[in-house]
Design a protein around this motif. Structure first.
Motif, mmCIF file in Angstrom:
data_model
loop_
_atom_site.group_PDB
_atom_site.id
_atom_site.type_symbol
_atom_site.label_atom_id
_atom_site.label_comp_id
_atom_site.label_asym_id
_atom_site.label_seq_id
_atom_site.Cartn_x
_atom_site.Cartn_y
_atom_site.Cartn_z
ATOM 1 N N ALA A 99 0.824 -1.209 0.000
ATOM 2 C CA ALA A 99 0.000 0.000 0.000
ATOM 3 C C ALA A 99 0.862 1.265 0.000
ATOM 4 C CB ALA A 99 -0.946 -0.007 1.192
ATOM 5 N N LYS A 100 2.001 1.218 0.700
ATOM 6 C CA LYS A 100 2.913 2.378 0.669
ATOM 7 C C LYS A 100 3.419 2.612 -0.753
ATOM 8 C CE LYS A 100 4.464 2.036 5.466
ATOM 9 N NZ LYS A 100 5.519 1.515 6.368
ATOM 10 N N TRP A 101 3.676 1.536 -1.484
ATOM 11 C CA TRP A 101 4.094 1.703 -2.867
ATOM 12 C C TRP A 101 2.955 2.254 -3.716
ATOM 13 C CZ3 TRP A 101 3.036 -1.011 -7.628
ATOM 14 C CH2 TRP A 101 3.851 -0.591 -8.686
ATOM 15 N N LEU A 102 1.727 1.771 -3.469
ATOM 16 C CA LEU A 102 0.585 2.273 -4.234
ATOM 17 C C LEU A 102 0.385 3.772 -4.025
ATOM 18 C CD1 LEU A 102 -1.957 -0.661 -3.702
ATOM 19 C CD2 LEU A 102 -0.562 -0.184 -5.721
ATOM 20 N N GLU A 103 0.796 4.260 -2.857
ATOM 21 C CA GLU A 103 0.678 5.692 -2.580
ATOM 22 C C GLU A 103 1.659 6.532 -3.403
ATOM 23 O OE1 GLU A 103 -0.997 5.782 2.010
ATOM 24 O OE2 GLU A 103 1.163 5.738 1.692
ATOM 25 N N THR A 104 2.589 5.881 -4.098
ATOM 26 C CA THR A 104 3.577 6.626 -4.899
ATOM 27 C C THR A 104 3.137 6.779 -6.353
ATOM 28 O OG1 THR A 104 4.926 4.704 -5.591
ATOM 29 C CG2 THR A 104 5.416 5.683 -3.432
ATOM 30 N N ALA A 105 1.876 6.505 -6.647
ATOM 31 C CA ALA A 105 1.407 6.545 -8.040
ATOM 32 C C ALA A 105 1.601 7.917 -8.679
ATOM 33 C CB ALA A 105 -0.065 6.134 -8.120
ATOM 34 N N ASP A 106 1.645 8.961 -7.863
ATOM 35 C CA ASP A 106 1.811 10.304 -8.439
ATOM 36 C C ASP A 106 3.212 10.521 -9.024
ATOM 37 O OD1 ASP A 106 3.087 10.292 -5.999
ATOM 38 O OD2 ASP A 106 2.355 12.253 -5.357
ATOM 39 N N MET A 107 4.127 9.581 -8.751
ATOM 40 C CA MET A 107 5.465 9.674 -9.353
ATOM 41 C C MET A 107 5.445 9.252 -10.828
ATOM 42 S SD MET A 107 7.866 8.174 -6.253
ATOM 43 C CE MET A 107 9.412 8.408 -7.149
ATOM 44 N N ASN A 108 4.355 8.579 -11.238
ATOM 45 C CA ASN A 108 4.226 8.142 -12.625
ATOM 46 C C ASN A 108 3.674 9.267 -13.488
ATOM 47 O OD1 ASN A 108 4.996 5.537 -12.070
ATOM 48 N ND2 ASN A 108 2.933 4.705 -12.034
ATOM 49 N N SER A 109 3.994 9.223 -14.769
ATOM 50 C CA SER A 109 3.288 10.070 -15.726
ATOM 51 C C SER A 109 2.992 9.211 -16.949
ATOM 52 C CB SER A 109 4.121 11.289 -16.107
ATOM 53 O OG SER A 109 5.388 10.913 -16.574
ATOM 54 N N ASN A 110 1.724 8.831 -17.093
ATOM 55 C CA ASN A 110 1.328 7.990 -18.210
ATOM 56 C C ASN A 110 1.034 8.850 -19.430
ATOM 57 O OD1 ASN A 110 0.937 5.012 -17.464
ATOM 58 N ND2 ASN A 110 0.094 6.091 -15.691
ATOM 59 N N ALA A 111 1.524 8.403 -20.558
ATOM 60 C CA ALA A 111 1.326 9.154 -21.799
ATOM 61 C C ALA A 111 -0.159 9.315 -22.119
ATOM 62 C CB ALA A 111 2.052 8.450 -22.946
ATOM 63 N N ASN A 112 -0.960 8.323 -21.714
ATOM 64 C CA ASN A 112 -2.390 8.375 -22.018
ATOM 65 C C ASN A 112 -3.198 9.108 -20.942
ATOM 66 O OD1 ASN A 112 -1.938 6.461 -20.112
ATOM 67 N ND2 ASN A 112 -3.367 4.945 -20.916
ATOM 68 N N GLY A 113 -2.508 9.678 -19.955
ATOM 69 C CA GLY A 113 -3.203 10.495 -18.964
ATOM 70 C C GLY A 113 -3.974 9.715 -17.910
ATOM 71 N N ALA A 114 -3.765 8.401 -17.831
ATOM 72 C CA ALA A 114 -4.452 7.601 -16.813
ATOM 73 C C ALA A 114 -3.780 7.843 -15.465
ATOM 74 C CB ALA A 114 -4.400 6.123 -17.178
ATOM 75 N N ASP A 115 -4.437 8.610 -14.623
ATOM 76 C CA ASP A 115 -3.832 9.078 -13.381
ATOM 77 C C ASP A 115 -4.716 8.668 -12.208
ATOM 78 O OD1 ASP A 115 -2.188 10.385 -11.613
ATOM 79 O OD2 ASP A 115 -3.071 12.355 -11.955
ATOM 80 N N PHE A 116 -4.226 7.768 -11.370
ATOM 81 C CA PHE A 116 -5.021 7.256 -10.258
ATOM 82 C C PHE A 116 -4.335 7.545 -8.927
ATOM 83 C CE2 PHE A 116 -6.525 4.973 -13.899
ATOM 84 C CZ PHE A 116 -7.887 4.833 -13.684
ATOM 85 N N GLU A 117 -5.141 7.664 -7.878
ATOM 86 C CA GLU A 117 -4.615 7.959 -6.543
ATOM 87 C C GLU A 117 -5.120 6.924 -5.550
ATOM 88 O OE1 GLU A 117 -4.709 11.486 -3.115
ATOM 89 O OE2 GLU A 117 -5.580 11.845 -5.100
ATOM 90 N N TRP A 118 -4.200 6.361 -4.784
ATOM 91 C CA TRP A 118 -4.541 5.379 -3.757
ATOM 92 C C TRP A 118 -5.093 6.101 -2.528
ATOM 93 C CZ3 TRP A 118 -5.360 0.388 -3.512
ATOM 94 C CH2 TRP A 118 -5.320 -0.285 -2.278
ATOM 95 N N THR A 119 -6.274 5.716 -2.086
ATOM 96 C CA THR A 119 -6.939 6.439 -0.998
ATOM 97 C C THR A 119 -7.228 5.563 0.227
ATOM 98 O OG1 THR A 119 -9.142 5.956 -1.894
ATOM 99 C CG2 THR A 119 -8.069 7.980 -2.664
ATOM 100 N N LEU A 120 -6.699 4.331 0.242
ATOM 101 C CA LEU A 120 -7.074 3.387 1.308
ATOM 102 C C LEU A 120 -6.055 3.294 2.439
ATOM 103 C CD1 LEU A 120 -8.529 0.490 -0.886
ATOM 104 C CD2 LEU A 120 -9.712 2.454 0.098
ATOM 105 N N GLY A 121 -5.005 4.144 2.403
ATOM 106 C CA GLY A 121 -4.035 4.130 3.491
ATOM 107 C C GLY A 121 -3.019 3.015 3.363
ATOM 108 N N HIS A 122 -2.193 2.846 4.406
ATOM 109 C CA HIS A 122 -1.142 1.813 4.345
ATOM 110 C C HIS A 122 -0.981 1.069 5.670
ATOM 111 C CE1 HIS A 122 1.254 5.572 5.335
ATOM 112 N NE2 HIS A 122 1.559 4.780 6.342
ATOM 113 N N GLU A 123 -2.092 0.739 6.293
ATOM 114 C CA GLU A 123 -2.036 -0.075 7.502
ATOM 115 C C GLU A 123 -1.768 -1.541 7.136
ATOM 116 O OE1 GLU A 123 -2.116 1.258 10.609
ATOM 117 O OE2 GLU A 123 -2.086 3.124 9.465
ATOM 118 N N GLU A 124 -1.455 -2.340 8.168
ATOM 119 C CA GLU A 124 -1.177 -3.764 7.912
ATOM 120 C C GLU A 124 -2.442 -4.551 7.578
ATOM 121 O OE1 GLU A 124 1.298 -5.495 10.898
ATOM 122 O OE2 GLU A 124 3.047 -4.326 10.282
ATOM 123 N N ALA A 125 -3.601 -4.019 7.969
ATOM 124 C CA ALA A 125 -4.879 -4.605 7.560
ATOM 125 C C ALA A 125 -5.697 -3.486 6.927
ATOM 126 C CB ALA A 125 -5.618 -5.199 8.750
#
Length: 270
Positions: A99-125
């Motif tokens: 989940a911590k890695w999923l929170e880094t999605a803003d480091m990507n830049s997709n040529a097709n503009g598909a831009d998603f943000e992880w909103t579920l946090g990074h707890e162990e459960a």
């Protein structure tokens, strides 16, 4: 902190409030690990590539069919049906790290503009969205993906088995990288200054993006000679056994140097 246990083990770096409350606890990198995203071979044969936006969209259920996945991200995937997502039902450092890695999605830049943000946090459960398959442990996820032709999931490096492991895009170095012991080691910097230093999305060449250190915890003011001997053995001779159980040895890295320097400063308290 209560001096009841000689050695603790943690797959997550302790939170700051624990560190503040327990200043005598030494946090020692003892090995490393990588997390893989795995898919059933029927999804796209033996080749699969994911960047972080793609992973967020799948595991957050923003995209729910392989046809939609192909369309949104401008890629070709053989499967067309529902994306069957397998996740951990139990609390685990694997989930927190993924989940911590999923929170880094803003480091990507997709040529097709598909831009998603992880909103579920990074707890162990985590409270995953409805429609995922929540199963017990890494083995549960691995067997779930293996038995379902539309499936995708995440597991520790030790559980990749014969599943198709996705090459992940590392925005730090701009490379697509295959999960492997060697590529996780490449993420460890040559000057590790603190055990909690982030090694995810490392800028180092060839490094795999979802990499983490694993830790032993000992109390520097309440440590026996036997504990010092054992932990030192784990950091030196014991590294020969780390890869046989699917984890990543740190011998020859700055992480090993950091821990051995701490160990050499300890004296038995009893």
């Amino acid at each position: 902190g209560e001096q009841l246990i000689d050695i603790g083990a943690s797959s997550s770096y302790p939170k700051q409030d624990y560190i503040d409350t327990n200043p005598d606890i030494e946090i020692l990198p003892v090995s490393a690990d990588g997390l893989g995203v795995v898919v059933n071979e029927a999804v796209n044969g033996t080749t699969f590539k994911l960047d972080c936006d793609m992973a967020v969209a799948v595991f957050q259920r923003n995209v729910t069919t392989w046809t939609e996945f192909s369309s949104v991200f401008g890629v070709t995937v053989q499967q067309t049906g529902s994306i069957n997502v397998f996740v951990r039902s139990d609390a685990s450092g694997t989930t927190a790290t993924f989940a911590k890695w999923l929170e880094t999605a803003d480091m990507n830049s997709n040529a097709n503009g598909a831009d998603f943000e992880w909103t579920l946090g990074h707890e162990e459960a985590l409270s995953f969205p409805a429609g995922v398959n929540a199963v017990d442990g890494n083995p549960g996820v691995a067997s779930g993906v293996e038995g379902n032709e539309l499936a995708i999931g995440y597991v520790g490096l030790a559980f990749l088995g014969d599943l198709v492991a996705a090459d992940l895009y590392n925005p730090g170095n701009g490379e697509w990288v295959t999960p492997s012991i060697a590529n996780v080691v490449k993420a460890i910097p040559s000057n590790l200054t603190a055990p909690g230093q982030n090694i995810m999305n490392s800028y180092l060449e060839g490094s795999y993006p979802i990499a983490r250190l694993l830790f032993d915890l000992i109390n520097r003011n309440h440590v026996s000679g036997t504990t010092i001997m054992f932990v030192t053995w784990c950091l030196v001779q014991g590294q020969n056994y780390v890869s046989t159980v699917g984890y990543v040895p740190i011998n020859g890295t700055a992480a090993q140097d950091y821990s051995l320097t701490i160990m050499s400063s300890l004296y038995p308290s009893e």
